[in-house]
Design a protein around this motif. Sequence first.
Motif, PDB file in Angstrom:
ATOM      1  N   THR A 192      -5.263  55.064 -73.976  1.00 42.27           N
ATOM      2  CA  THR A 192      -5.355  53.651 -73.591  1.00 42.27           C
ATOM      3  C   THR A 192      -6.594  53.392 -72.748  1.00 42.27           C
ATOM      4  O   THR A 192      -7.314  52.401 -72.958  1.00 42.27           O
ATOM      5  N   ASN A 194      -9.358  55.154 -72.681  1.00 39.76           N
ATOM      6  CA  ASN A 194     -10.556  55.315 -73.519  1.00 39.76           C
ATOM      7  C   ASN A 194     -10.805  54.076 -74.376  1.00 39.76           C
ATOM      8  O   ASN A 194     -11.944  53.646 -74.561  1.00 39.76           O
ATOM      9  N   ILE A 195      -9.720  53.502 -74.920  1.00 33.15           N
ATOM     10  CA  ILE A 195      -9.864  52.293 -75.735  1.00 33.15           C
ATOM     11  C   ILE A 195     -10.410  51.148 -74.895  1.00 33.15           C
ATOM     12  O   ILE A 195     -11.316  50.410 -75.317  1.00 33.15           O
ATOM     13  N   GLU A 196      -9.892  50.992 -73.668  1.00 33.94           N
ATOM     14  CA  GLU A 196     -10.372  49.929 -72.794  1.00 33.94           C
ATOM     15  C   GLU A 196     -11.828  50.155 -72.408  1.00 33.94           C
ATOM     16  O   GLU A 196     -12.612  49.201 -72.306  1.00 33.94           O
ATOM     17  N   GLN A 197     -12.210  51.415 -72.222  1.00 37.49           N
ATOM     18  CA  GLN A 197     -13.598  51.708 -71.884  1.00 37.49           C
ATOM     19  C   GLN A 197     -14.535  51.419 -73.051  1.00 37.49           C
ATOM     20  O   GLN A 197     -15.630  50.874 -72.882  1.00 37.49           O
ATOM     21  N   LEU A 198     -14.106  51.762 -74.264  1.00 37.15           N
ATOM     22  CA  LEU A 198     -14.937  51.514 -75.439  1.00 37.15           C
ATOM     23  C   LEU A 198     -15.096  50.018 -75.711  1.00 37.15           C
ATOM     24  O   LEU A 198     -16.129  49.579 -76.233  1.00 37.15           O
ATOM     25  N   LYS A 199     -14.084  49.238 -75.360  1.00 35.42           N
ATOM     26  CA  LYS A 199     -14.187  47.790 -75.558  1.00 35.42           C
ATOM     27  C   LYS A 199     -15.340  47.198 -74.746  1.00 35.42           C
ATOM     28  O   LYS A 199     -15.924  46.183 -75.124  1.00 35.42           O
ATOM     29  N   GLY A 200     -15.666  47.850 -73.620  1.00 40.45           N
ATOM     30  CA  GLY A 200     -16.743  47.351 -72.790  1.00 40.45           C
ATOM     31  C   GLY A 200     -18.122  47.503 -73.399  1.00 40.45           C
ATOM     32  O   GLY A 200     -19.083  46.867 -72.944  1.00 40.45           O
ATOM     33  N   TYR A 201     -18.217  48.349 -74.427  1.00 41.39           N
ATOM     34  CA  TYR A 201     -19.517  48.557 -75.077  1.00 41.39           C
ATOM     35  C   TYR A 201     -19.770  47.564 -76.209  1.00 41.39           C
ATOM     36  O   TYR A 201     -20.838  47.592 -76.823  1.00 41.39           O
ATOM     37  N   TYR A 202     -18.812  46.720 -76.505  1.00 40.74           N
ATOM     38  CA  TYR A 202     -18.953  45.785 -77.624  1.00 40.74           C
ATOM     39  C   TYR A 202     -18.814  44.352 -77.136  1.00 40.74           C
ATOM     40  O   TYR A 202     -18.000  44.046 -76.251  1.00 40.74           O
ATOM     41  N   HIS A 203     -19.607  43.502 -77.692  1.00 44.28           N
ATOM     42  CA  HIS A 203     -19.539  42.081 -77.380  1.00 44.28           C
ATOM     43  C   HIS A 203     -18.541  41.416 -78.331  1.00 44.28           C
ATOM     44  O   HIS A 203     -18.219  41.940 -79.392  1.00 44.28           O
ATOM     45  N   VAL A 204     -18.023  40.262 -77.932  1.00 44.80           N
ATOM     46  CA  VAL A 204     -17.060  39.559 -78.784  1.00 44.80           C
ATOM     47  C   VAL A 204     -17.662  39.214 -80.145  1.00 44.80           C
ATOM     48  O   VAL A 204     -16.941  39.001 -81.125  1.00 44.80           O
TER      49      VAL A 204
END
Length: 210
Positions: A192, A194-204
């Motif tokens: 969980t 890691n998924i939240e951290q990876l979301k920070g690397y992508y823009h909407v």
Amino acid sequence: MESYSRFFEYVKQSNKLVYDYYASHAQSCLCIYFNINKEQSIYDNDKLDGGSYEFYGSASGIRYTKIMLLPVYFVEPIQPTYSAEERGYIHETTSSIVIPSSYNIIPYEHDLVYFPSELNPSTKYPVYEVIGIEKSTDTQVTMWKCNIRSARTSYNVIDDQVVETKVWFEPTKTILSAETALNAYKLMDIKTRNIEQLKGYYHVSGLFIF
């Protein structure tokens, strides 16, 4: 042969729906279930009227596998009962619960059930004893209806007779050892985060942010 195969598959799918899916998704009530560990219990199994001389306390040879957070189904309202015995008028409460065979446990008479109101059990709530078992079908895929009655013991006394602790693991809806369940929850927590951290690397918009 074709029609027979279709009928057989229908029965198989129906059993899976009722005893697997429904049993896992119906409204449940969490409990701590003490399942008698026959391999590590000491009792007289050679006589017709054999058994254990004591069920509870340090003098008892009965040992339990404790299953934490086990969901049980169709818990009936508690019914008060009264009985006159040599030591006086006894007040007891009775109820019943249903356990599906998909749990891969076999309930026994004198198993114990405890309904905690919080994660840390308290001695102020009663422990219930399984006094009768009804089986819905005469097959391996079935439902166990356990009639329970307030036991004349406490949680602390029973906890001293536990030789193995297991935990209901909700994501896979299986019973695991306490150590395995703890490791599984740790892995889920890491996933969980890691998924939240990876979301920070992508823009909407879907673009990768450096």
